[in-house]
Design a protein around this motif. Structure first.
Motif, short mmCIF file in Angstrom:
data_model
loop_
_atom_site.label_atom_id
_atom_site.label_comp_id
_atom_site.label_asym_id
_atom_site.label_seq_id
_atom_site.Cartn_x
_atom_site.Cartn_y
_atom_site.Cartn_z
N GLN A 52 0.82 -1.21 0.00
CA GLN A 52 0.00 0.00 0.00
C GLN A 52 0.86 1.25 0.00
OE1 GLN A 52 -3.16 0.15 -0.43
NE2 GLN A 52 -3.47 2.35 -0.08
N LEU A 53 1.93 1.26 0.80
CA LEU A 53 2.83 2.40 0.85
C LEU A 53 3.51 2.61 -0.50
CD1 LEU A 53 4.09 4.60 2.62
CD2 LEU A 53 5.83 2.95 3.31
N LYS A 54 3.89 1.54 -1.16
CA LYS A 54 4.49 1.63 -2.50
C LYS A 54 3.54 2.32 -3.48
CE LYS A 54 5.28 -1.55 -6.38
NZ LYS A 54 6.41 -0.93 -7.07
N ALA A 55 2.28 1.89 -3.47
CA ALA A 55 1.31 2.45 -4.41
C ALA A 55 1.11 3.95 -4.18
CB ALA A 55 -0.02 1.72 -4.28
N MET A 56 1.02 4.36 -2.92
CA MET A 56 0.76 5.76 -2.62
C MET A 56 1.99 6.63 -2.86
SD MET A 56 -1.70 5.41 0.76
CE MET A 56 -2.39 7.05 0.59
N LEU A 57 3.18 6.09 -2.59
CA LEU A 57 4.40 6.85 -2.84
C LEU A 57 4.61 7.07 -4.33
CD1 LEU A 57 7.10 5.55 -0.31
CD2 LEU A 57 6.32 7.90 -0.60
N GLU A 58 4.43 6.03 -5.10
CA GLU A 58 4.62 6.16 -6.55
C GLU A 58 3.58 7.07 -7.17
OE1 GLU A 58 6.84 1.96 -7.67
OE2 GLU A 58 4.67 2.10 -7.91
N GLN A 59 2.43 7.19 -6.53
CA GLN A 59 1.39 8.09 -7.01
C GLN A 59 1.74 9.55 -6.72
OE1 GLN A 59 -2.46 7.28 -5.33
NE2 GLN A 59 -3.51 8.78 -6.59
N ARG A 60 2.41 9.79 -5.60
CA ARG A 60 2.69 11.17 -5.17
C ARG A 60 4.06 11.68 -5.62
NH1 ARG A 60 0.43 12.28 0.92
NH2 ARG A 60 -1.59 11.23 0.75
N LEU A 61 5.03 10.77 -5.73
CA LEU A 61 6.40 11.19 -6.00
C LEU A 61 6.96 10.47 -7.23
CD1 LEU A 61 7.87 11.05 -2.36
CD2 LEU A 61 7.04 13.07 -3.58
N PRO A 278 12.47 15.62 2.45
CA PRO A 278 11.20 15.63 1.71
C PRO A 278 10.62 14.24 1.50
CG PRO A 278 12.76 17.12 0.69
CD PRO A 278 13.53 16.37 1.72
N LEU A 279 11.48 13.25 1.24
CA LEU A 279 10.99 11.89 1.04
C LEU A 279 10.38 11.33 2.32
CD1 LEU A 279 10.70 9.24 -0.55
CD2 LEU A 279 13.05 8.69 0.11
N ILE A 280 11.10 11.45 3.44
CA ILE A 280 10.61 10.89 4.70
C ILE A 280 9.39 11.67 5.19
CG2 ILE A 280 11.24 10.34 7.07
CD1 ILE A 280 12.58 8.66 4.86
N ALA A 281 9.37 12.97 4.93
CA ALA A 281 8.18 13.75 5.30
C ALA A 281 6.95 13.26 4.54
CB ALA A 281 8.43 15.23 5.02
N GLU A 282 7.14 12.91 3.27
CA GLU A 282 6.02 12.40 2.47
C GLU A 282 5.57 11.03 2.97
OE1 GLU A 282 3.05 12.86 -0.01
OE2 GLU A 282 4.67 14.35 0.06
N VAL A 283 6.55 10.18 3.31
CA VAL A 283 6.21 8.86 3.86
C VAL A 283 5.43 9.02 5.16
CG1 VAL A 283 7.17 6.76 4.89
CG2 VAL A 283 8.17 7.68 2.80
N THR A 284 5.88 9.92 6.03
CA THR A 284 5.20 10.14 7.31
C THR A 284 3.79 10.68 7.10
OG1 THR A 284 7.37 10.67 8.25
CG2 THR A 284 5.44 11.20 9.58
N ALA A 285 3.65 11.60 6.15
CA ALA A 285 2.32 12.16 5.87
C ALA A 285 1.37 11.09 5.37
CB ALA A 285 2.45 13.29 4.84
#
Length: 464
Positions: A52-61, A278-285
């Motif tokens: 799930q985290l992979k899908a949302m990260l690739e969608q945002r970044l 920025p990457l870790i902030a996006e993961v945390t968000a």
């Protein structure tokens, strides 16, 4: 000309400095093209959240996310320390619990953590509850009946094994008193079906598929853990937990039949300190967003939010995650930018200071090497002084000669003052010395001239 050129170069450097710093900042905070998540067993809950985290990260970044299957928490931690993965799920207390087990210690030697790239905390995701599962028709009625039985205690290097070992010590059961089986979740299900396994100690989230696949059938039950308060004192990463009656099955046979006392520990998402903020902030968000916790059924995280996410860290908080937890404390300048440009700023300032000092040194050397503007006037003044030394004022013709020398000094002083501005006269100490010499020489000539006049007056009086 050269001084003007130097000033122009300084101005050009100052104009382009923001551009240089901006490009440096973009380079230092640039997102990696690919990141890797250590996700554990495919049948475990870690793996589902990684997907799930992979899908949302690739969608945002603009980042490709790779999921790496591992044996569990200890391997995830070691991969993070080696720099082989960027994110990893971890059960707190695993490293400490497994360090005492000789076989695991040999298989997983402790690595030295690089001081510049240590493991950092992002979020606590959910509670991993310790379950002791036995077949419903088993004659094992309590934890005391586990002695001499074949018990699955988790795969090597897994969080299940790290939780099973302190539990067995709490129950005063040595590994020699049971038949330990180091099995994955899939192997646990298979061997339960083959009736070759008597019990399994499983530490997973309450919504883990492996629990529901076993317990919703009604063919298995859960044993209660006695003296949970004492267990949490012995293993500080555990906290007391109660499984409500009917959690897994509400029809007969109800599983569990009554509220069941057990213990639980957290499930942490970790990273490396060197990953950009920025990457870790996006993961945390993403983790803290209610859509993620709702989809992944992270009920505790959904209800308590930041407070639960920051619970029982065990590792230093990554600065990117801290920007999300404490947005009001976010510095004006990004920490990656400040850290990345510190060397450049120090180098640039040092070069400016060095260039200025070099320029001043060269300027002084040149001024010392060439003739001072006053040198010519001083030589003329010295010549006048030599001439006045030859005139003592005693002769009849000395008066006009002394007057001419006095006029020469006056003309020389006036001509010199015309060559210098008021600022130069104030700044240059040599002009003060020159003027003092002129005044001193004028006084000498005036004294001789006055003596000559007195002598002439005496001669006139004597003739009367």
């Amino acid at each position: 000309m050269k001084r003007s050129l130097f000033k122009v170069l300084i101005v050009v450097l100052l104009i382009f400095l923001p551009v240089i710093l901006h490009q440096t900042y973009r380079w230092m905070t640039a997102l990696p093209k690919q990141i890797t998540i250590a996700a554990g067993h495919p049948e475990g809950r870690y793996h589902g959240m990684a997907v799930q985290l992979k899908a949302m990260l690739e969608q945002r970044l603009p980042v490709d996310v790779k999921i790496l299957e591992t044996k569990g928490s200890l391997e995830n931690l070691e991969l993070l320390r080696r720099g082989k993965v960027d994110l990893g799920f971890y059960q707190p207390g695993t490293e400490y619990a497994l360090a005492a087990q000789k076989a695991v210690k040999q298989a997983q030697p402790k690595l030295a953590v690089r001081p510049a790239d240590q493991v950092c905390f992002i979020a606590n995701l959910y509670s991993q509850v310790l379950h002791i599962i036995v077949p419903a028709d088993s004659d094992i009625k309590s934890v005391g009946d586990l002695k001499g039985r074949r018990v699955a205690i988790g795969d090597q290097g897994s969080g299940d094994l790290a939780a099973s070992l302190p539990l067995l010590r709490h129950l005063q059961l040595n590994l020699d008193q049971i038949e330990p089986a180091y099995l994955s979740y899939q192997e646990v299900e298979e061997q339960f079906g083959e009736k070759t396994l008597d019990a399994a100690i499983v530490t997973v989230g309450i919504e883990a598929p492996v629990l529901h696949e076993l317990l919703e059938t009604g063919n298995y039950r859960i044993l209660e853990i006695p003296f949970t308060g004492a267990l949490t004192r012995k293993a500080s990463h555990f906290s007391e937990y109660e499984i409500p009656a009917g959690m897994f099955r509400t029809q007969e046979p109800i599983v569990p039949a009554n509220n069941l006392q057990t213990v639980a520990c957290g499930a942490h998402l970790l990273t490396r300190e060197s990953l950009p903020d920025p990457l870790i902030a996006e993961v945390t968000a993403i983790i803290l967003h209610q859509n993620f916790s709702r989809q992944m059924r992270l009920n505790e995280l959904f209800a308590a939010g930041n407070e639960f996410a920051q619970d029982n860290q065990g590792f230093p908080l990554h600065s990117g995650a801290d920007h999300i937890y404490n947005p009001e404390l976010k510095p004006f300048l990004n920490s990656d930018f400040v850290e990345g440009t510190e060397g450049i700023r120090s180098f640039f300032v040092s070069m400016l200071i060095a260039a200025y000092l070099l320029f001043r040194w060269v300027q002084k050397r040149r001024s010392k090497a060439k003739e001072h503007r006053l040198d010519r006037y001083i030589r003329q003044l010295v010549d006048i002084e030599k001439k006045q030394m030859e005139v003592d004022g005693n002769n009849q013709d000395d008066g006009p000669a002394l007057q001419r020398l006095l006029d020469d000094v006056t003309n020389l002083r006036q001509g010199t003052l015309e060559q210098f501005s008021a600022h130069e006269l104030n700044e240059d100490r040599a002009t003060d010395a020159f003027l003092e010499m002129c005044h001193a020489l004028s006084d000498k000539i005036n004294a001789k001239l006055l003596g000559w006049k007195i002598d002439r007056m005496g001669e006139k009086i004597s003739k009367l």
